[in-house]
Structures are given as structure tokens and as C-alpha cells.
Design an enzyme around this catalytic site. Sequence first.
Site, mmCIF file in Angstrom:
data_model
loop_
_atom_site.group_PDB
_atom_site.id
_atom_site.type_symbol
_atom_site.label_atom_id
_atom_site.label_comp_id
_atom_site.label_asym_id
_atom_site.label_seq_id
_atom_site.Cartn_x
_atom_site.Cartn_y
_atom_site.Cartn_z
ATOM 1 N N GLU A 61 0.810 -1.219 0.000
ATOM 2 C CA GLU A 61 0.000 0.000 0.000
ATOM 3 C C GLU A 61 0.847 1.274 0.000
ATOM 4 O O GLU A 61 0.431 2.300 -0.559
ATOM 5 C CB GLU A 61 -0.948 0.012 1.207
ATOM 6 C CG GLU A 61 -2.067 -1.009 1.123
ATOM 7 C CD GLU A 61 -1.712 -2.353 1.735
ATOM 8 O OE1 GLU A 61 -2.601 -3.223 1.862
ATOM 9 O OE2 GLU A 61 -0.514 -2.533 2.093
ATOM 10 N N GLN A 124 -9.430 -5.451 11.738
ATOM 11 C CA GLN A 124 -8.814 -4.507 10.806
ATOM 12 C C GLN A 124 -9.403 -3.107 10.922
ATOM 13 O O GLN A 124 -9.597 -2.409 9.932
ATOM 14 C CB GLN A 124 -8.901 -5.024 9.363
ATOM 15 C CG GLN A 124 -8.008 -6.241 9.119
ATOM 16 C CD GLN A 124 -7.825 -6.574 7.661
ATOM 17 O OE1 GLN A 124 -8.696 -6.310 6.831
ATOM 18 N NE2 GLN A 124 -6.686 -7.154 7.325
ATOM 19 N N MET A 491 24.351 8.950 2.757
ATOM 20 C CA MET A 491 24.262 10.216 3.474
ATOM 21 C C MET A 491 24.458 10.019 4.975
ATOM 22 O O MET A 491 25.041 10.879 5.649
ATOM 23 C CB MET A 491 22.929 10.906 3.197
ATOM 24 C CG MET A 491 22.896 12.360 3.653
ATOM 25 S SD MET A 491 24.151 13.402 2.857
ATOM 26 C CE MET A 491 23.379 13.733 1.279
#
Length: 587
Positions: A61, A124, A491
Site C-alpha cells: 500500500e 482490521q 548520506m
Amino acid sequence: MGADAAEGPSGPLLSGGEIVVQALADEGVECVFGYPGGAVLHIYDALFRHGALRHILVRHEQAAAHAADGYSRATGKCGVCLVTSGPGATNVVTGIATAYMDSIPMVVLTGQVPTPVIGSDAFQEVDTVGITRPCVKHNFLVKDVNELALTIRKAFYIATSGRPGPVVVDIPKDVTDPGIKVPYAYPREVRMRSYSPIEKGHSGQIRRAVELMRAAKRPVFYTGGGVVLGEASGQLTELVRESGFPITSTLMGLGAYPTSDRQFLGMLGMHGTYEANMAMHETDVLIAIGARFDDRVTGKIEHFCPNAKIIHVDVDPSSISKNVKVDVPIVGQVGKVLEEMLRLYREQPAVPGTDTALTAWWEQIAQWRALDCLQYDRTSSTIKPQFAIETLHKVTKGDLYLTSDVGQHQMFAAQFYGFDKPRRWINSGGLGTMGFGLPAAIGVQLGHPDAQVACVSGEASILMCIQELATCMQYGLPIKVILLNNGYMGMVRQWQEFFYDGRYAHSYVDAVPDFVKLAESFGHVGMRVERPEELESAMQEAFAMTDRFVFLDVVVDPTENVYPMIAAGKGQHEMQLSPSLSDRELA
């Protein structure tokens, strides 16, 4: 609209699931990025039966949100994603926050448990509205199917008007029940008393701004992503060239003004060019257009543009004087304000002496430019990441939609791939989301199916959404991944070198896969390059495969750092340059 829809007294009778799909179609949506689950199965069934909307099945998702985001950034249209309740909704939050920080218009449809059990910790269930409230422009929980079409219309209106941003529409499953049908009508116009974005800038403030510009001796345009989002690149370019002023850009604004133009000083900020940052520090009139004075741009606020009168044009009134106090605030759509600025600038005569001052200003800028702050070792036997980006620009002739993940590779791409057009540079600026690049490239490629699309990434970032290689295979997307493989979270390693005495705590990326074999296992082409002399031909070969996804694993120098760099707590004039130029911080 489905042929089997019955007619009611006010329009066709549709279920909630059918209303969602038909509303998206009526809104002109072309692609929906999503992942099904129990709470949205009624919507997915309606989507299946409707047949006209294209649904892209991602593999996570988070990728649905990033793909919708990338689609929006590249096309200027509103991105749309559809996910289920609970973990589906929580997985999409990172993508929502990414879009929110960069003001990207997106409508996120989330499933929710049926209304009778909301608040009971049902299977859920999460409070999606509560969770997303800090990182959306607005969100809705729809409890009545009769309100569904209007709510979706409001969501698109809010997402795309004013300062754009993501809007969440949380839809309980019973609201989409196929057994309950109501008359459907999609409103073309929507008015909201509590929401009325300003479009036209205040004429008196614009006149004040132009007077300052006409009197300026050391002016600088400072532009941001708002110019891109406001489709104002043309107006900006015309005004900058008319004025003859230098211009710099934030990371998000790259491409709004052609970077190959002489008046462009390069990107500014933490990893901006010496000439851009020094010009900002020395300017007497700063014209900020569609930028929000982010901390990565300003450095230490007390040192920011100490001698400047500041003009700030932004569509969002809350951004004005939020971080830096400005002298001439102008709230309005950037394009319209720039058009008025240009008209008034042409009408007003130049102030005596400013032409001579501007010539001297450019002479000073030329001295800063002569330092060549982006120079690097071009004789190295290892591939320098800067060289990889320059080669990418050469092979693609600068005509590329380029996404990135977050880290050194992102900064090298911003510094060395010249963007002469807006909406070509697609990256997560405000949130700095690793894993953004690949799914964003999916959205870009679907938005521009005939264009060259590439993702520059690092081995740490690419693994965060690597499952989307399956999505690329399913839909035959000929994206090219350019992996700058340095063996580290680059980084993080750089900061540990500079500020933690070289204690590289957990920044070494060990146990990475063989990326060539990994790409091949998904059905793609994999290539590995280790020597500079092999790079250009490998890239040419990769981009010649116009119908294939190619994963190019480029082994680069692990010790290379991004310069210039402004450390935390330093001003724009206190840049740390490459050791080849200076072994000290410039004061």
C-alpha cells in the site's frame, strides 16, 4: 456508467461501491493505484464490473500512495489510490505524509469497518481519520451513502485548489453495500463556506514588490516547488529574463527555470552551489516565489539573507512569515501574480544606477562561479557518482523523467542532471522518504507511457519497495533503475564521517542481494557496471531497450561525499567545500 444501472427520479440508482467508481470516472481519473482487502471488496467488485477505469495493482500500500504521487507530480493531475482498512490504511500513511510535505494533490480512498462496529476494535479497524489528520490537507469519514458522491467531489476540489495536498476519504464497508442503491448525481461545482482559496494577489503589494525590484542592486530570485505546482514556469522564465536578475531554486523547484540558462545559479541550500548560497547571503532584494523557507535552505535563520528586503509570493497564507519574516507578502496563485509583476515591471522605469549595480553584481557572481564548487576527480579508476549522473544526462540528452530515492544519490542527481523543463524531477523533498523512487517511477511511466523514465537510487533505498519490480513486470513498464551502489547508507555515512568521528554505526549495507540476479528473477534485465569506461555503453544499451525494464547496478566510490555542505547551525555563507578546494569551512 454500467448498463444495468436502474433509473431513479433524480438519476441512476447506484450502490455506494458503484458511486465511488462512477465518481472517479466522472472526475476524469485515468489510473487508480491500489491493493484490495475485505473492507473495499464492494468497491473492487464495482471497479471490475465498470471496466473503464484502469486499476494498477501494486504490491504494497505504501507503493500505491507513492505511485499516485509520482503520477501527479509528472502529469499535474490528481493522483488516486485505493486501499483497505486497518493495515492497508496504516501502510499508506508514509505516502500520504510524503505528498503532504511536498503539496502534491492526491485523493486517498480507504476502506473502513462497517459503521455499527466503528470504535469497537473490530477486525482490521484503525481510526484512519485520527491517524492521518496531522498529514493531510483534509479528511472525511463518510457515514451516509447519499453523501458519498458530494464528498468525493469535495475531496478532489480541496486536493487540487489553493495549496494542493492529499485528502483522505474513509469509507465504511456498509456504505458501499451493493444491496443499497440511491440516486446518483455527480456535482460539477462545489462551494464550501469554510474553504475559499485566494487566487489573485493584492495589486498594491505587487506594486510594492516591483518598486523594490526596480531599485535593487543585488537582486536574487529564490524559487520553489510552488512554481512547478502552479504551472507558472513560463511566467517565471519571462520575468527572470526581462529583469536580468540571477535565479536560484530549491530542490523541489528544479526545472521550473531552465538550469542550463546563464542566469541560473544552481540549487541553493544545504547542498547548493557556492554561488547560489553566497548570492543569497549578499542579496539586497530577495524575490521568493512558491518557496517555503525550509530549514535545508535557510541554514541558521539568524544569518539568513541579513541585508535583504524580502518579497514572498505564495498561494498559502500560512506560509508567509512562518519561518522568516518578510517585508512584502503576496498571497495568490503564483502564475497570476507573476503575470501582474511582469506587466508592472515593464511599465516602471529603471531606477538610475541600478543597471551599473546589476553589472557589478554579475561580476561578483562570476567570481563565485569560478570556484567551480561541484568539481570532482575525473581521473579516478572507480566510478564517481557525479560521473554516473553526468553520463546519464549525456545518454538521455537531458530528456528524462527522473525519480529518486533519498540520500547522496538524490543530491548528486539534483546537482548534476540539468533539468530544463518542469515536472521532470520527481523526488521526496520535505519528508525525505526512502523507498519513494521506484513506485513513483511507476506512476510517472503510466502518466507518460511513451517517455523515458528512470529511477536513481541507492542499495538501501531500493530495498524498501523492491517488491514493486513485480508491478513493473505485470504492466510491462520499461523503467530504468540506475543504482548507485556504494555499499553504505551514503548520506548517513557522510554525516557520521563529518560529525561522529568516523563511527559508522550501522550505515554499512551488508548482505545485499545480487541485484542483477534479483532483477532477472522478476523477469527483468539486469546489468552490472564496475569501471568508468564501461558506463556510457552500458547506459546506451539499457535505454536502447525501449520495451524492457532494466536494472543497472553501478558500483561507485564508497568514500565520495556530497559537496558543498552547510552543517546544522551554520549560515548560508559557511559552506564546507570539497577537500580539493578547501580543507576548512568558509567564513
